[in-house]
Motif scaffolding. Sequence first.
Motif, PDB file in Angstrom:
ATOM      1  N   GLN A  76      33.590  13.651  35.326  1.00 55.26           N
ATOM      2  CA  GLN A  76      33.546  14.037  37.040  1.00 55.26           C
ATOM      3  C   GLN A  76      34.375  15.280  36.984  1.00 55.26           C
ATOM      4  O   GLN A  76      34.175  16.252  37.597  1.00 55.26           O
ATOM      5  N   ARG A  77      35.761  15.265  36.507  1.00 58.31           N
ATOM      6  CA  ARG A  77      36.796  16.273  36.962  1.00 58.31           C
ATOM      7  C   ARG A  77      36.346  17.823  36.009  1.00 58.31           C
ATOM      8  O   ARG A  77      36.581  18.778  36.751  1.00 58.31           O
ATOM      9  N   ALA A  78      35.678  17.374  34.860  1.00 56.16           N
ATOM     10  CA  ALA A  78      35.365  18.422  34.072  1.00 56.16           C
ATOM     11  C   ALA A  78      34.305  19.455  34.966  1.00 56.16           C
ATOM     12  O   ALA A  78      34.219  20.630  34.978  1.00 56.16           O
ATOM     13  N   GLU A  79      33.316  18.664  35.527  1.00 58.65           N
ATOM     14  CA  GLU A  79      32.230  18.984  36.227  1.00 58.65           C
ATOM     15  C   GLU A  79      32.967  20.101  37.334  1.00 58.65           C
ATOM     16  O   GLU A  79      32.492  21.308  37.721  1.00 58.65           O
ATOM     17  N   GLN A  80      34.247  19.517  37.713  1.00 55.70           N
ATOM     18  CA  GLN A  80      34.512  20.390  38.709  1.00 55.70           C
ATOM     19  C   GLN A  80      35.615  21.675  38.389  1.00 55.70           C
ATOM     20  O   GLN A  80      35.494  22.832  39.156  1.00 55.70           O
ATOM     21  N   LEU A  81      36.001  21.564  37.174  1.00 61.58           N
ATOM     22  CA  LEU A  81      36.636  22.728  36.891  1.00 61.58           C
ATOM     23  C   LEU A  81      36.216  23.494  35.785  1.00 61.58           C
ATOM     24  O   LEU A  81      36.629  24.609  35.754  1.00 61.58           O
ATOM     25  N   LEU A  82      35.117  23.244  35.007  1.00 62.51           N
ATOM     26  CA  LEU A  82      34.702  24.128  33.995  1.00 62.51           C
ATOM     27  C   LEU A  82      33.951  25.380  34.759  1.00 62.51           C
ATOM     28  O   LEU A  82      33.214  25.259  35.863  1.00 62.51           O
ATOM     29  N   SER A  83      34.562  26.496  34.574  1.00 58.95           N
ATOM     30  CA  SER A  83      34.107  27.746  35.274  1.00 58.95           C
ATOM     31  C   SER A  83      32.608  28.212  35.080  1.00 58.95           C
ATOM     32  O   SER A  83      31.880  28.680  35.983  1.00 58.95           O
ATOM     33  N   ARG A  84      32.245  28.253  33.824  1.00 58.95           N
ATOM     34  CA  ARG A  84      30.965  28.778  33.499  1.00 58.95           C
ATOM     35  C   ARG A  84      29.650  27.780  33.530  1.00 58.95           C
ATOM     36  O   ARG A  84      29.908  26.557  33.216  1.00 58.95           O
ATOM     37  N   ARG A  85      28.645  28.255  34.113  1.00 60.26           N
ATOM     38  CA  ARG A  85      27.458  27.058  34.167  1.00 60.26           C
ATOM     39  C   ARG A  85      27.104  27.065  32.986  1.00 60.26           C
ATOM     40  O   ARG A  85      26.611  25.796  32.670  1.00 60.26           O
ATOM     41  N   GLY A  86      27.194  27.848  31.843  1.00 59.92           N
ATOM     42  CA  GLY A  86      26.700  27.180  30.323  1.00 59.92           C
ATOM     43  C   GLY A  86      27.581  26.077  30.069  1.00 59.92           C
ATOM     44  O   GLY A  86      27.237  25.384  29.169  1.00 59.92           O
ATOM     45  N   ASP A  87      28.887  26.194  30.376  1.00 57.06           N
ATOM     46  CA  ASP A  87      29.639  24.932  29.881  1.00 57.06           C
ATOM     47  C   ASP A  87      29.551  23.708  30.754  1.00 57.06           C
ATOM     48  O   ASP A  87      29.641  22.857  30.160  1.00 57.06           O
ATOM     49  N   ARG A  88      29.088  23.874  31.824  1.00 55.26           N
ATOM     50  CA  ARG A  88      28.886  22.725  32.671  1.00 55.26           C
ATOM     51  C   ARG A  88      27.533  22.196  32.033  1.00 55.26           C
ATOM     52  O   ARG A  88      27.001  20.949  31.950  1.00 55.26           O
ATOM     53  N   ARG A  89      26.758  22.907  31.562  1.00 56.31           N
ATOM     54  CA  ARG A  89      25.213  22.438  30.924  1.00 56.31           C
ATOM     55  C   ARG A  89      25.808  21.635  29.766  1.00 56.31           C
ATOM     56  O   ARG A  89      24.888  20.535  29.409  1.00 56.31           O
TER      57      ARG A  89
END
Length: 213
Positions: free
Chosen positions: A110-123
């Motif tokens: 959940q925290r990673a979802e908030q912090l990761l800057s790039r859309r590709g990283d969130r995917r």
Amino acid sequence: MGEKLRPKDIEVLIVHRPRYNDWSWPKGKNEGGEPIVTAAIREVEEETGVAVVLGQPLTTQRYRLGSGHTKEVHYWVGRGITSGPAVRARKPVERASRREIDETRWVSPQRAEQLLSRRGDRRLLHETMALAAEGTLVTVPFLLVRHAKAVARSSWEGREADRPLTRLGVRQSVDVMDLLAAFGVETLIASPWMRCMSTVGPYVTATGAQLHT
């Protein structure tokens, strides 16, 4: 299928890059023609100080740079390790400077979802969590390795079982060490023929991994 994992059971490791002021997954470029999997584990350890072994491959990311070139980045699920054959087989790595990586964090999904800057990283995060939910995040690697380059049959007069590696094959057997270490191989099964034993011999000698024939 394996054990299904819930988000509360998982932490992921992300890095902050001051040059871009962003949070991302650890990654980098291969050096001197090294295999991609070798580059992956080296870059993670350089940027985070954590030795990892690779598991499930994730979707390759491609995006266009300002120069007009397309960048391709390969990702895997990784697992941190502190001991075992995979650690003993690896060369020491030098940590990245604080100008490159100034902070690393283990965080919840959940925290990673908030912090990761790039859309590709969130995917990639979403893909990882989907694997966890279906029970395929934690895997056991199975590698099928052909023996290194051997002396040609036409120029060998001895028994077929004794046909050795060429000089190139000996160099290849050293390169195989990096590939086996990348996936954390602890047990090997090899033909007793000389060229097969010589291919995995350097890894077994360096790591103490179990070898069965």
